[in-house]
Scaffold this motif. Structure first.
Motif, PDB file in Angstrom:
ATOM      1  N   TYR A  33       0.840  -1.199   0.000  1.00  0.00           N
ATOM      2  CA  TYR A  33       0.000   0.000   0.000  1.00  0.00           C
ATOM      3  C   TYR A  33       0.878   1.254   0.000  1.00  0.00           C
ATOM      4  O   TYR A  33       1.932   1.284   0.624  1.00  0.00           O
ATOM      5  CB  TYR A  33      -0.888   0.048   1.246  1.00  0.00           C
ATOM      6  N   TYR A  35       0.437   5.359   1.009  1.00  0.00           N
ATOM      7  CA  TYR A  35      -0.378   6.369   1.666  1.00  0.00           C
ATOM      8  C   TYR A  35       0.395   7.695   1.634  1.00  0.00           C
ATOM      9  O   TYR A  35       1.620   7.719   1.477  1.00  0.00           O
ATOM     10  CB  TYR A  35      -0.642   6.006   3.137  1.00  0.00           C
ATOM     11  N   PHE A  45      -5.059   7.106   1.824  1.00  0.00           N
ATOM     12  CA  PHE A  45      -4.751   5.983   0.950  1.00  0.00           C
ATOM     13  C   PHE A  45      -4.517   6.466  -0.478  1.00  0.00           C
ATOM     14  O   PHE A  45      -5.248   7.321  -0.985  1.00  0.00           O
ATOM     15  CB  PHE A  45      -5.922   5.005   0.984  1.00  0.00           C
ATOM     16  N   HIS A  48      -3.199   0.316  -3.792  1.00  0.00           N
ATOM     17  CA  HIS A  48      -2.965  -1.008  -3.227  1.00  0.00           C
ATOM     18  C   HIS A  48      -2.557  -1.961  -4.343  1.00  0.00           C
ATOM     19  O   HIS A  48      -3.261  -2.073  -5.355  1.00  0.00           O
ATOM     20  CB  HIS A  48      -4.251  -1.481  -2.531  1.00  0.00           C
ATOM     21  N   GLN A  55      -4.628  -3.348  -7.322  1.00  0.00           N
ATOM     22  CA  GLN A  55      -5.939  -3.794  -6.856  1.00  0.00           C
ATOM     23  C   GLN A  55      -6.911  -2.622  -6.732  1.00  0.00           C
ATOM     24  O   GLN A  55      -8.096  -2.738  -6.992  1.00  0.00           O
ATOM     25  CB  GLN A  55      -5.779  -4.474  -5.508  1.00  0.00           C
ATOM     26  N   ASP A  56      -6.358  -1.500  -6.308  1.00  0.00           N
ATOM     27  CA  ASP A  56      -7.195  -0.323  -6.043  1.00  0.00           C
ATOM     28  C   ASP A  56      -6.307   0.894  -6.136  1.00  0.00           C
ATOM     29  O   ASP A  56      -5.360   1.008  -5.362  1.00  0.00           O
ATOM     30  CB  ASP A  56      -7.823  -0.441  -4.645  1.00  0.00           C
ATOM     31  N   ALA A 100      -6.588  -9.912   4.208  1.00  0.00           N
ATOM     32  CA  ALA A 100      -5.910  -8.610   4.190  1.00  0.00           C
ATOM     33  C   ALA A 100      -6.557  -7.624   5.150  1.00  0.00           C
ATOM     34  O   ALA A 100      -5.875  -6.814   5.770  1.00  0.00           O
ATOM     35  CB  ALA A 100      -5.891  -8.053   2.780  1.00  0.00           C
ATOM     36  N   GLY A 101      -7.868  -7.699   5.266  1.00  0.00           N
ATOM     37  CA  GLY A 101      -8.537  -6.696   6.076  1.00  0.00           C
ATOM     38  C   GLY A 101      -8.237  -6.787   7.546  1.00  0.00           C
ATOM     39  O   GLY A 101      -8.263  -5.780   8.246  1.00  0.00           O
ATOM     40  N   ASN A 102      -7.947  -7.984   8.036  1.00  0.00           N
ATOM     41  CA  ASN A 102      -7.701  -8.102   9.469  1.00  0.00           C
ATOM     42  C   ASN A 102      -6.259  -8.446   9.771  1.00  0.00           C
ATOM     43  O   ASN A 102      -5.925  -8.863  10.871  1.00  0.00           O
ATOM     44  CB  ASN A 102      -8.631  -9.149  10.087  1.00  0.00           C
ATOM     45  N   THR A 103      -5.410  -8.286   8.787  1.00  0.00           N
ATOM     46  CA  THR A 103      -3.998  -8.577   8.953  1.00  0.00           C
ATOM     47  C   THR A 103      -3.242  -7.296   9.212  1.00  0.00           C
ATOM     48  O   THR A 103      -3.496  -6.277   8.572  1.00  0.00           O
ATOM     49  CB  THR A 103      -3.446  -9.255   7.688  1.00  0.00           C
ATOM     50  N   GLU A 104      -2.286  -7.368  10.117  1.00  0.00           N
ATOM     51  CA  GLU A 104      -1.522  -6.177  10.456  1.00  0.00           C
ATOM     52  C   GLU A 104      -0.755  -5.688   9.247  1.00  0.00           C
ATOM     53  O   GLU A 104      -0.072  -6.457   8.563  1.00  0.00           O
ATOM     54  CB  GLU A 104      -0.551  -6.472  11.593  1.00  0.00           C
ATOM     55  N   ALA A 105      -0.854  -4.415   8.972  1.00  0.00           N
ATOM     56  CA  ALA A 105      -0.050  -3.767   7.944  1.00  0.00           C
ATOM     57  C   ALA A 105       1.181  -3.174   8.607  1.00  0.00           C
ATOM     58  O   ALA A 105       1.077  -2.473   9.615  1.00  0.00           O
ATOM     59  CB  ALA A 105      -0.850  -2.683   7.242  1.00  0.00           C
ATOM     60  N   PHE A 107       4.327  -0.678   8.422  1.00  0.00           N
ATOM     61  CA  PHE A 107       4.621   0.572   7.728  1.00  0.00           C
ATOM     62  C   PHE A 107       6.116   0.866   7.705  1.00  0.00           C
ATOM     63  O   PHE A 107       6.845   0.540   8.651  1.00  0.00           O
ATOM     64  CB  PHE A 107       3.910   1.746   8.415  1.00  0.00           C
ATOM     65  N   GLY A 108       6.543   1.523   6.643  1.00  0.00           N
ATOM     66  CA  GLY A 108       7.884   2.067   6.593  1.00  0.00           C
ATOM     67  C   GLY A 108       7.938   3.398   7.322  1.00  0.00           C
ATOM     68  O   GLY A 108       6.932   3.892   7.813  1.00  0.00           O
TER      69      GLY A 108
ATOM     70  N   TYR B  32     -13.153  -3.304  10.922  1.00  0.00           N
ATOM     71  CA  TYR B  32     -12.015  -3.610  11.770  1.00  0.00           C
ATOM     72  C   TYR B  32     -11.434  -2.273  12.229  1.00  0.00           C
ATOM     73  O   TYR B  32     -11.369  -1.328  11.451  1.00  0.00           O
ATOM     74  CB  TYR B  32     -10.956  -4.401  11.007  1.00  0.00           C
ATOM     75  N   TYR B  36      -2.709   2.989  15.614  1.00  0.00           N
ATOM     76  CA  TYR B  36      -1.298   2.986  15.264  1.00  0.00           C
ATOM     77  C   TYR B  36      -0.610   4.108  16.038  1.00  0.00           C
ATOM     78  O   TYR B  36      -1.206   5.136  16.351  1.00  0.00           O
ATOM     79  CB  TYR B  36      -1.095   3.213  13.761  1.00  0.00           C
ATOM     80  N   LEU B  51     -10.998  -6.811  15.945  1.00  0.00           N
ATOM     81  CA  LEU B  51     -11.544  -7.500  14.771  1.00  0.00           C
ATOM     82  C   LEU B  51     -12.915  -8.067  15.081  1.00  0.00           C
ATOM     83  O   LEU B  51     -13.850  -7.930  14.297  1.00  0.00           O
ATOM     84  CB  LEU B  51     -10.588  -8.615  14.337  1.00  0.00           C
ATOM     85  N   SER B  94     -10.634  -0.334   8.809  1.00  0.00           N
ATOM     86  CA  SER B  94     -10.402  -1.055   7.575  1.00  0.00           C
ATOM     87  C   SER B  94     -11.653  -0.946   6.734  1.00  0.00           C
ATOM     88  O   SER B  94     -12.754  -1.255   7.202  1.00  0.00           O
ATOM     89  CB  SER B  94     -10.067  -2.513   7.876  1.00  0.00           C
ATOM     90  N   ASN B 101     -12.505  -7.871   2.195  1.00  0.00           N
ATOM     91  CA  ASN B 101     -11.843  -6.723   2.790  1.00  0.00           C
ATOM     92  C   ASN B 101     -10.398  -6.659   2.350  1.00  0.00           C
ATOM     93  O   ASN B 101      -9.625  -7.575   2.591  1.00  0.00           O
ATOM     94  CB  ASN B 101     -11.953  -6.836   4.316  1.00  0.00           C
ATOM     95  N   GLY B 103      -7.985  -4.536   3.169  1.00  0.00           N
ATOM     96  CA  GLY B 103      -6.974  -4.027   4.079  1.00  0.00           C
ATOM     97  C   GLY B 103      -6.686  -2.553   3.927  1.00  0.00           C
ATOM     98  O   GLY B 103      -5.844  -2.023   4.629  1.00  0.00           O
TER      99      GLY B 103
END
Lengths: 116, 117
Positions: A33, A35, A45, A48, A55-56, A100-105, A107-108, B32, B36, B51, B94, B101, B103
């Motif tokens: 992603y 941002y 955003f 993606h 994707q988006d 993807a929606g509930n997975t930790e992203a 960041f740099g 979700y 951060y 979640l 999210s 979803n 992300g």
């Protein structure tokens, strides 16, 4: 394990010039992603990738911005030509493919772009 | 469209005092929720997330947040802050805009927590 890495950390360019930002995601992360945070505003955003596919890209401001992710590894975000309003901090994030929606992203540290 | 509102841009507080950073979101569907944190000169790090299940979630460094569906809030709290908690905190949701979803995160404006000795 290396985290998400962004280059450069800072960039100062003149209006009309071209700048390319790079993001190296965590190895094995299919989701990538971009941002942007303009000073004083929220983080927004941009787009993606899933592997090499966009994707988006609904958040891309205009056609002066071009993002690529050749081979599904690192990604570049090119701004050409840069305008004053493009100044801000550009963040890259990556996450695993599944859920993807509930997975930790992750960041740099961001690239601070200043257009003068 | 989805939106996230962090009501306070800056929160100054003395060390060992309690703190609450407020976050409200707009959504009519399941979301979700995330907090951060960005410490000076560092990238964003996930602090905690909701979640499903228990509405109270906790982080390893003493922060907690409670999901309140009726008030569409996800406020962040800590009973006793330390100098090292000085940072900018971002609430995010999210985006459930797609059937799967993706992300994509929608962020609030950020709250700077300044802990004073």
């Amino acid at each position: 394990e290396a985290g998400v890495t962004q280059f450069p950390s800072h960039s100062v360019i003149e209006k009309g010039q071209t700048v390319t930002l790079r993001c190296d995601p965590i190895s094995g992360h299919d989701n990538l992603y971009w941002y942007r945070r303009v000073m004083g505003k929220e983080i927004k955003f941009l787009l993606h990738f899933v592997k090499e596919s966009k994707q988006d890209e609904s958040g891309m401001p205009n056609n002066r911005f071009l993002a690529e992710r050749t081979g599904g590894t690192y990604s570049t975000l090119k701004v050409q030509p840069a305008e004053l309003e493009d100044s801000g901090v550009y963040f890259c994030a990556s996450s695993h493919a599944q859920g993807a929606g509930n997975t930790e992203a992750f960041f740099g540290q961001g690239t601070r772009l200043t257009v003068v | 469209a989805q939106s996230v509102t962090q009501l306070d841009s800056q929160v100054p507080v003395f060390e060992e005092a309690p703190v609450e950073l407020r976050c409200n979101y707009s959504s009519s569907v399941s979301v979700y929720l995330f907090w951060y944190v960005q410490y000076p000169n560092q990238g964003l790090q996930l602090l905690l997330k909701y979640l499903s299940g228990s509405t109270l979630v906790e982080s390893i460094n003493g922060f907690e947040a409670e999901f309140n569906k009726s008030q569409t809030s996800f406020h962040l709290r800590k009973p006793s802050v330390h100098i090292s908690d000085t940072a900018e905190y971002f609430c995010a949701v999210s985006d459930p805009g797609r059937s799967s979803n993706t992300g994509k995160l929608i962020f609030g404006q950020g709250t700077t927590l300044q802990v004073k000795p």
